[in-house]
Design an enzyme around this catalytic site. Structure first.
Site, PDB file in Angstrom:
ATOM      1  N   HIS A  80      -9.717   0.825   5.326  1.00  0.00           N
ATOM      2  CA  HIS A  80     -11.463   1.390   5.674  1.00  0.00           C
ATOM      3  C   HIS A  80     -11.635   1.048   7.051  1.00  0.00           C
ATOM      4  O   HIS A  80     -12.321   1.901   7.719  1.00  0.00           O
ATOM      5  CB  HIS A  80     -12.430   0.905   4.608  1.00  0.00           C
ATOM      6  CG  HIS A  80     -12.172   1.024   3.276  1.00  0.00           C
ATOM      7  ND1 HIS A  80     -12.661   0.471   2.030  1.00  0.00           N
ATOM      8  CD2 HIS A  80     -11.041   1.836   2.811  1.00  0.00           C
ATOM      9  CE1 HIS A  80     -12.270   0.931   1.080  1.00  0.00           C
ATOM     10  NE2 HIS A  80     -11.121   1.803   1.263  1.00  0.00           N
ATOM     11  N   HIS A 262     -12.939   9.971  -0.636  1.00  0.00           N
ATOM     12  CA  HIS A 262     -12.546   8.656  -0.348  1.00  0.00           C
ATOM     13  C   HIS A 262     -10.949   8.888  -0.360  1.00  0.00           C
ATOM     14  O   HIS A 262     -10.588   7.881   0.687  1.00  0.00           O
ATOM     15  CB  HIS A 262     -12.817   7.506  -1.205  1.00  0.00           C
ATOM     16  CG  HIS A 262     -12.622   6.190  -1.173  1.00  0.00           C
ATOM     17  ND1 HIS A 262     -13.429   5.553  -0.186  1.00  0.00           N
ATOM     18  CD2 HIS A 262     -11.537   5.474  -1.205  1.00  0.00           C
ATOM     19  CE1 HIS A 262     -12.801   4.352   0.093  1.00  0.00           C
ATOM     20  NE2 HIS A 262     -11.619   4.258  -0.692  1.00  0.00           N
ATOM     21  N   ASP A 266      -8.844   7.100   2.855  1.00  0.00           N
ATOM     22  CA  ASP A 266      -7.457   6.128   2.907  1.00  0.00           C
ATOM     23  C   ASP A 266      -6.545   6.867   3.523  1.00  0.00           C
ATOM     24  O   ASP A 266      -5.520   5.966   4.115  1.00  0.00           O
ATOM     25  CB  ASP A 266      -7.391   6.101   1.558  1.00  0.00           C
ATOM     26  CG  ASP A 266      -8.072   5.180   0.715  1.00  0.00           C
ATOM     27  OD1 ASP A 266      -8.862   4.263   1.321  1.00  0.00           O
ATOM     28  OD2 ASP A 266      -8.055   5.059  -0.511  1.00  0.00           O
ATOM     29  N   HIS A 289      -1.976   4.747  -1.562  1.00  0.00           N
ATOM     30  CA  HIS A 289      -1.519   3.857  -0.469  1.00  0.00           C
ATOM     31  C   HIS A 289       0.060   3.826  -0.323  1.00  0.00           C
ATOM     32  O   HIS A 289       0.689   3.716   0.478  1.00  0.00           O
ATOM     33  CB  HIS A 289      -1.914   2.302  -0.497  1.00  0.00           C
ATOM     34  CG  HIS A 289      -3.627   2.420  -0.402  1.00  0.00           C
ATOM     35  ND1 HIS A 289      -4.365   2.953   0.706  1.00  0.00           N
ATOM     36  CD2 HIS A 289      -4.302   2.027  -1.376  1.00  0.00           C
ATOM     37  CE1 HIS A 289      -5.414   2.784   0.494  1.00  0.00           C
ATOM     38  NE2 HIS A 289      -5.689   2.176  -0.700  1.00  0.00           N
ATOM     39  N   HIS A 367      38.603   3.121  38.476  1.00  0.00           N
ATOM     40  CA  HIS A 367      37.819   3.296  37.271  1.00  0.00           C
ATOM     41  C   HIS A 367      38.538   4.595  36.544  1.00  0.00           C
ATOM     42  O   HIS A 367      37.878   5.778  36.706  1.00  0.00           O
ATOM     43  CB  HIS A 367      36.543   3.034  37.184  1.00  0.00           C
ATOM     44  CG  HIS A 367      36.041   2.577  35.577  1.00  0.00           C
ATOM     45  ND1 HIS A 367      35.266   3.647  35.064  1.00  0.00           N
ATOM     46  CD2 HIS A 367      35.881   1.515  35.116  1.00  0.00           C
ATOM     47  CE1 HIS A 367      35.079   2.987  33.970  1.00  0.00           C
ATOM     48  NE2 HIS A 367      35.409   1.629  33.868  1.00  0.00           N
TER      49      HIS A 367
END
Length: 464
Positions: A80, A262, A266, A289, A367
């Site tokens: 929140h 709500h 979330d 969640h 190399h």
């Protein structure tokens, strides 16, 4: 596209309340934070005031909220508060707590939004980073059928669809078309639970700070006399009854679809754990969640991979920031060990250098002369020389200093570098230069690919 600056709060501000699950009185203080800080929780009640970043990778538990843990230090129900900062268009805040859990207040983000606005919001001298969604990314929780996805869109939008299989809630949808709608349409949507969940929580002593003022309780079953008595004791009330719309009394719904709003809140709070602002439309079907944070982890990983593989584009024909003569005036290196030809750009925090790799390089003589490949250690050295210019630029008399390696970490070589390649080196400070010590992330690119990367630490010291 106009540059959007990062934002923090102007003044610190504190709130006090009770933690929903701990039942303990808690003081929470919002403090201004530097650029690129993001959202960080600080447990001021613990020794050393440990910091827990709002990062999806710290999610350890999603029972009754999104819970973070780092090195044994926990933050419960973070969503929140985080939703409030995203909803207020703020990027960087330090959140100090003297308990493991922010106060539940009325079960929404409303009081946090009010505190943020009271503290004031200020722009910072850094550009906000966005993740621009270019294709659909999704995550499905097979056990529940919950699904969350993000698709391309010009701005951050969220739709939440809920269906709990109960008549009392029914099927609800909520949509936020622009983050500017959060304060007026989403922030005051309160948390909710069902009576059958509440019974279990009460029986196990798992809900201590909740009362009928901070949670909508949907009555999805017959209330037994025992449960009614438990509710009266838990909420300290002499009378409790069920309203005609199926919720316990003492609380009036703000919206018919408050549950969906709500859940949308979330989603915004949980996706703040991605750590990067999103330009895309999120559609969450039966969000929770667990599915939210699993999706946040997946998105965070994708963003990190893309950022790591993102090849910077520079105009190689433009007049350089420093040519070879200016480089030699600053660096003590000389051919064949001077491995930077140009500096393309430089700021206080980064530097970009270039090297044209030719067949005439001295190292190709020994190399693999039959199949010449630039030695990886020399790519690291070239990145270090580029970073050396950044660190030497921090002193007024660079010609009097030498640069020495202190540490090399996380070195990876991804692709071969061959004669004819143009190497571009980008070094970004990981932390500010202090006492002549430079800590930086260095990447080398060639042929549109990341060819090498390393975390380098170097120090400058005066010549004897």
């Amino acid at each position: 596209m106009p540059v959007v600056k990062q934002k923090t709060i102007q003044n610190e501000i504190s709130l006090t309340g009770v933690g929903l699950h701990t039942g303990k009185e808690v003081k929470m203080t919002f403090k201004p934070a530097p650029i690129n800080n993001g959202f960080t929780f600080v447990r001021v009640d613990l020794e050393g005031s440990p910091i827990i970043e709002a990062d999806a990778n710290y999610v350890v538990n999603t029972q009754r909220g999104t819970n973070l843990e780092k090195l044994g230090v926990k933050i419960q129900t973070s969503e929140h508060v985080l939703a409030a900062f995203v909803g207020c268009d703020v990027d960087n805040v330090i959140i100090e707590l003297n308990e493991s859990e922010p106060p539940i207040m009325d079960g929404s983000s409303k009081f946090f939004v009010e505190a943020i606005e009271k503290a004031g919001i200020v722009e910072q001298d850094a550009e906000r980073r966005y993740y621009v969604v270019r294709e659909v990314i999704s995550f499905t929780d097979e056990s529940t059928g919950s699904e969350i996805l993000v698709m391309p869109a010009d701005e951050y939008q969220v739709t939440a669809m809920v269906d709990f299989g109960t008549k009392v809630v029914g099927t609800q949808n909520a949509t936020m078309k622009n983050i500017s709608e959060f304060k007026s349409e989403i922030a005051d949507a309160r948390t909710f639970s069902f009576l059958h969940e509440l019974e279990t929580l009460l029986d196990n002593g798992l809900i201590k700070g909740g009362d009928l003022n901070n949670a909508i309780v949907y009555v999805d079953k017959e209330i037994s006399p025992k449960t009614m008595e438990n509710l009266k004791v838990a909420f300290g009330k002499e009378h409790i009854s069920v309203k005609p719309n199926g919720i316990l009394d003492n609380l009036t719904l703000h919206y018919p679809n408050e549950a969906a709003r709500h859940k949308l809140l979330d989603v915004i709070g949980d996706l703040a754990l991605v750590g990067t602002r999103i330009k895309g439309k999120v559609i969450a079907n039966k969000p929770g969640h667990f599915v939210n944070t699993q999706f946040a982890k997946k998105l965070s990983k994708i963003i990190k991979i893309e950022q790591r593989n993102q090849i910077p584009v520079y105009d190689l024909h433009k007049e350089p920031f420093m040519d070879i003569n200016k480089i030699m005036a600053m660096l003590p290196h000389r051919p064949p060990f001077l491995l930077v030809d140009k500096i393309l750009e430089m700021s206080d925090e980064h530097v970009v250098g270039l090297k044209n790799v030719t067949m005439n390089e001295d190292f190709f003589i020994g190399h693999f002369p039959g199949a010449p490949v630039m030695p990886g250690v020399l790519i690291v050295e070239a990145m270090a020389q580029t970073g050396g210019i950044l660190i030497l630029s921090s002193v007024p008399d660079p010609e009097n200093y030498l640069t020495y390696f202190m540490k090399i970490d996380n070195v990876k070589f991804k692709h071969k570098v061959l004669p004819g390649d143009t190497l571009v080196f980008k070094c970004d400070l990981i932390s500010p230069i202090r006492r002549g010590i430079c800590h930086m992330q260095a990447n080398a690119y060639a042929n549109g690919k990341l060819v090498a990367e390393a975390e380098l630490m170097a120090q400058i010291a005066k010549k004897n």
